[in-house]
Design a protein around this motif. Structure first.
Motif, PDB file in Angstrom:
ATOM      1  N   VAL A 170     -12.942  -2.899 -24.976  1.00  0.00           N
ATOM      2  CA  VAL A 170     -12.216  -2.383 -26.146  1.00  0.00           C
ATOM      3  C   VAL A 170     -11.455  -1.114 -25.756  1.00  0.00           C
ATOM      4  O   VAL A 170     -10.300  -0.924 -26.137  1.00  0.00           O
ATOM      5  N   GLY A 171     -12.093  -0.244 -24.966  1.00  0.00           N
ATOM      6  CA  GLY A 171     -11.407   0.949 -24.474  1.00  0.00           C
ATOM      7  C   GLY A 171     -10.235   0.599 -23.573  1.00  0.00           C
ATOM      8  O   GLY A 171      -9.190   1.246 -23.611  1.00  0.00           O
ATOM      9  N   LEU A 172     -10.401  -0.436 -22.768  1.00  0.00           N
ATOM     10  CA  LEU A 172      -9.317  -0.910 -21.902  1.00  0.00           C
ATOM     11  C   LEU A 172      -8.153  -1.434 -22.737  1.00  0.00           C
ATOM     12  O   LEU A 172      -6.992  -1.093 -22.497  1.00  0.00           O
ATOM     13  N   LEU A 173      -8.468  -2.238 -23.743  1.00  0.00           N
ATOM     14  CA  LEU A 173      -7.425  -2.762 -24.629  1.00  0.00           C
ATOM     15  C   LEU A 173      -6.728  -1.633 -25.389  1.00  0.00           C
ATOM     16  O   LEU A 173      -5.504  -1.635 -25.530  1.00  0.00           O
ATOM     17  N   GLN A 174      -7.504  -0.656 -25.838  1.00  0.00           N
ATOM     18  CA  GLN A 174      -6.924   0.505 -26.523  1.00  0.00           C
ATOM     19  C   GLN A 174      -5.942   1.235 -25.609  1.00  0.00           C
ATOM     20  O   GLN A 174      -4.835   1.582 -26.023  1.00  0.00           O
ATOM     21  N   THR A 175      -6.317   1.443 -24.370  1.00  0.00           N
ATOM     22  CA  THR A 175      -5.460   2.139 -23.418  1.00  0.00           C
ATOM     23  C   THR A 175      -4.174   1.360 -23.165  1.00  0.00           C
ATOM     24  O   THR A 175      -3.082   1.927 -23.169  1.00  0.00           O
ATOM     25  N   VAL A 176      -4.304   0.046 -22.949  1.00  0.00           N
ATOM     26  CA  VAL A 176      -3.125  -0.791 -22.695  1.00  0.00           C
ATOM     27  C   VAL A 176      -2.183  -0.768 -23.895  1.00  0.00           C
ATOM     28  O   VAL A 176      -0.972  -0.562 -23.751  1.00  0.00           O
ATOM     29  N   LEU A 177      -2.722  -0.971 -25.088  1.00  0.00           N
ATOM     30  CA  LEU A 177      -1.877  -0.992 -26.286  1.00  0.00           C
ATOM     31  C   LEU A 177      -1.196   0.352 -26.524  1.00  0.00           C
ATOM     32  O   LEU A 177      -0.010   0.408 -26.848  1.00  0.00           O
ATOM     33  N   ASN A 178      -1.951   1.433 -26.358  1.00  0.00           N
ATOM     34  CA  ASN A 178      -1.355   2.756 -26.569  1.00  0.00           C
ATOM     35  C   ASN A 178      -0.244   3.040 -25.564  1.00  0.00           C
ATOM     36  O   ASN A 178       0.789   3.613 -25.914  1.00  0.00           O
ATOM     37  N   LEU A 179      -0.449   2.640 -24.322  1.00  0.00           N
ATOM     38  CA  LEU A 179       0.598   2.844 -23.321  1.00  0.00           C
ATOM     39  C   LEU A 179       1.814   1.974 -23.594  1.00  0.00           C
ATOM     40  O   LEU A 179       2.951   2.419 -23.419  1.00  0.00           O
ATOM     41  N   LEU A 180       1.590   0.747 -24.012  1.00  0.00           N
ATOM     42  CA  LEU A 180       2.720  -0.130 -24.323  1.00  0.00           C
ATOM     43  C   LEU A 180       3.522   0.386 -25.518  1.00  0.00           C
ATOM     44  O   LEU A 180       4.744   0.322 -25.525  1.00  0.00           O
ATOM     45  N   ILE A 181       2.827   0.895 -26.510  1.00  0.00           N
ATOM     46  CA  ILE A 181       3.506   1.407 -27.697  1.00  0.00           C
ATOM     47  C   ILE A 181       4.233   2.712 -27.378  1.00  0.00           C
ATOM     48  O   ILE A 181       5.358   2.930 -27.819  1.00  0.00           O
ATOM     49  N   ALA A 182       3.583   3.569 -26.598  1.00  0.00           N
ATOM     50  CA  ALA A 182       4.165   4.888 -26.305  1.00  0.00           C
ATOM     51  C   ALA A 182       5.436   4.764 -25.476  1.00  0.00           C
ATOM     52  O   ALA A 182       6.452   5.372 -25.782  1.00  0.00           O
ATOM     53  N   SER A 183       5.384   3.956 -24.416  1.00  0.00           N
ATOM     54  CA  SER A 183       6.550   3.830 -23.548  1.00  0.00           C
ATOM     55  C   SER A 183       6.301   2.731 -22.528  1.00  0.00           C
ATOM     56  O   SER A 183       5.278   2.731 -21.845  1.00  0.00           O
ATOM     57  N   THR A 184       7.230   1.833 -22.416  1.00  0.00           N
ATOM     58  CA  THR A 184       7.091   0.744 -21.451  1.00  0.00           C
ATOM     59  C   THR A 184       7.139   1.263 -20.020  1.00  0.00           C
ATOM     60  O   THR A 184       6.402   0.807 -19.162  1.00  0.00           O
ATOM     61  N   GLY A 185       8.009   2.232 -19.758  1.00  0.00           N
ATOM     62  CA  GLY A 185       8.111   2.795 -18.417  1.00  0.00           C
ATOM     63  C   GLY A 185       6.826   3.475 -17.994  1.00  0.00           C
ATOM     64  O   GLY A 185       6.400   3.380 -16.845  1.00  0.00           O
ATOM     65  N   LEU A 186       6.178   4.154 -18.929  1.00  0.00           N
ATOM     66  CA  LEU A 186       4.908   4.815 -18.653  1.00  0.00           C
ATOM     67  C   LEU A 186       3.829   3.791 -18.328  1.00  0.00           C
ATOM     68  O   LEU A 186       3.001   4.005 -17.455  1.00  0.00           O
ATOM     69  N   PHE A 187       3.867   2.657 -19.026  1.00  0.00           N
ATOM     70  CA  PHE A 187       2.871   1.614 -18.785  1.00  0.00           C
ATOM     71  C   PHE A 187       2.935   1.113 -17.351  1.00  0.00           C
ATOM     72  O   PHE A 187       1.927   1.008 -16.670  1.00  0.00           O
ATOM     73  N   PHE A 188       4.126   0.782 -16.879  1.00  0.00           N
ATOM     74  CA  PHE A 188       4.244   0.229 -15.530  1.00  0.00           C
ATOM     75  C   PHE A 188       3.973   1.278 -14.456  1.00  0.00           C
ATOM     76  O   PHE A 188       3.504   0.954 -13.377  1.00  0.00           O
ATOM     77  N   THR A 189       4.240   2.527 -14.749  1.00  0.00           N
ATOM     78  CA  THR A 189       3.941   3.601 -13.805  1.00  0.00           C
ATOM     79  C   THR A 189       2.434   3.801 -13.670  1.00  0.00           C
ATOM     80  O   THR A 189       1.921   4.032 -12.578  1.00  0.00           O
ATOM     81  N   LEU A 190       1.731   3.724 -14.796  1.00  0.00           N
ATOM     82  CA  LEU A 190       0.299   4.021 -14.805  1.00  0.00           C
ATOM     83  C   LEU A 190      -0.592   2.784 -14.756  1.00  0.00           C
ATOM     84  O   LEU A 190      -1.810   2.913 -14.835  1.00  0.00           O
ATOM     85  N   ALA A 191      -0.019   1.607 -14.620  1.00  0.00           N
ATOM     86  CA  ALA A 191      -0.798   0.363 -14.638  1.00  0.00           C
ATOM     87  C   ALA A 191      -1.985   0.357 -13.673  1.00  0.00           C
ATOM     88  O   ALA A 191      -3.072  -0.081 -14.046  1.00  0.00           O
ATOM     89  N   PRO A 192      -1.847   0.861 -12.446  1.00  0.00           N
ATOM     90  CA  PRO A 192      -3.013   0.835 -11.552  1.00  0.00           C
ATOM     91  C   PRO A 192      -4.166   1.732 -12.014  1.00  0.00           C
ATOM     92  O   PRO A 192      -5.306   1.521 -11.625  1.00  0.00           O
ATOM     93  N   PHE A 193      -3.847   2.705 -12.860  1.00  0.00           N
ATOM     94  CA  PHE A 193      -4.873   3.660 -13.293  1.00  0.00           C
ATOM     95  C   PHE A 193      -5.492   3.301 -14.636  1.00  0.00           C
ATOM     96  O   PHE A 193      -6.389   3.999 -15.102  1.00  0.00           O
ATOM     97  N   ILE A 194      -5.049   2.229 -15.264  1.00  0.00           N
ATOM     98  CA  ILE A 194      -5.545   1.867 -16.590  1.00  0.00           C
ATOM     99  C   ILE A 194      -7.058   1.644 -16.607  1.00  0.00           C
ATOM    100  O   ILE A 194      -7.730   2.119 -17.519  1.00  0.00           O
ATOM    101  N   PRO A 195      -7.666   0.964 -15.621  1.00  0.00           N
ATOM    102  CA  PRO A 195      -9.133   0.832 -15.653  1.00  0.00           C
ATOM    103  C   PRO A 195      -9.857   2.182 -15.596  1.00  0.00           C
ATOM    104  O   PRO A 195     -10.904   2.354 -16.222  1.00  0.00           O
ATOM    105  N   ILE A 196      -9.278   3.137 -14.880  1.00  0.00           N
ATOM    106  CA  ILE A 196      -9.886   4.476 -14.812  1.00  0.00           C
ATOM    107  C   ILE A 196      -9.772   5.177 -16.158  1.00  0.00           C
ATOM    108  O   ILE A 196     -10.720   5.807 -16.629  1.00  0.00           O
ATOM    109  N   TYR A 197      -8.609   5.040 -16.805  1.00  0.00           N
ATOM    110  CA  TYR A 197      -8.441   5.628 -18.136  1.00  0.00           C
ATOM    111  C   TYR A 197      -9.394   4.978 -19.136  1.00  0.00           C
ATOM    112  O   TYR A 197      -9.898   5.635 -20.041  1.00  0.00           O
TER     113      TYR A 197
END
Length: 189
Positions: A74-101
């Motif tokens: 659920v925390g992983l899904l929350q992080t992915v959704l928040n990054l996608l909503i905030a900015s698509t460019g930010l999502f692809f930049t931070l994609a490798p770090f999403i499990p850590i977040y």
């Protein structure tokens, strides 16, 4: 609009994670969900997802792995959704770090739960020390407070106030500050 959507996603995912953590904590403390209406409520709102996952991933003797795994997801899904909503460019930049977040969100939610239960435990001890809710909170919080009480200096142990709850809250807030400062990148979690 995006801030409101991020707020809603974060709030609902955090509340669901808290329910899952409570379920795992109830399992660890061996509180019977049949004798306690608070446990029954927690089980009812989490059974729809924990019971099917438990068929695949069993619990151990002390840890409710399905509840903890779902809380992480659920925390992983929350992080992915928040990054996608905030900015698509930010999502692809931070994609490798999403499990850590997601691990950060997991531990932040867990610490928030302990902090709020501790605060509620303190308030209930003043308002209604013999209520069933206070007994439930005592069952959850006392195993954490006992080691803290043992480490306190003698003047604080023998004083008229129980300082262990205060020290627990200070420790939790400090740990949350460390978690949040560990990642300097500002992303909406």
């Amino acid at each position: 609009m995006t801030n409101a959507l991020i707020f809603l996603i974060t709030t609902f995912s955090n509340l669901f994670c808290i329910a899952l953590f409570l379920r795992a904590w109830i399992f660890w403390r061996r509180i019977s969900p049949f004798n306690n209406p608070y446990c029954t409520f927690i089980y009812q709102i989490t059974d729809f997802i924990v019971v099917p996952v438990r068929k695949i991933i069993p619990s151990s003797k002390y840890l409710d792995f399905p509840s903890l795994l779902i809380a992480y997801l659920v925390g992983l899904l929350q992080t992915v959704l928040n990054l996608l909503i905030a900015s698509t460019g930010l999502f692809f930049t931070l994609a490798p770090f999403i499990p850590i977040y997601a691990v950060l969100v997991f531990f932040d939610n867990l610490l928030s739960l302990v902090l709020w239960l501790s605060l509620f435990y303190a308030v209930m001890s003043w308002i209604s020390p013999i209520s069933p809710l206070q007994n439930f909170l005592r069952t959850l919080i006392e195993p954490i407070l006992t080691p803290i009480r043992q480490m306190l200096p003698n003047p604080l142990k023998k004083g008229p106030f129980d300082f262990s709850l205060l020290f627990l809250m200070i420790i939790i807030i400090a740990l949350q500050m460390i978690l949040k400062s560990a990642y300097k990148i500002n992303i909406p979690l």
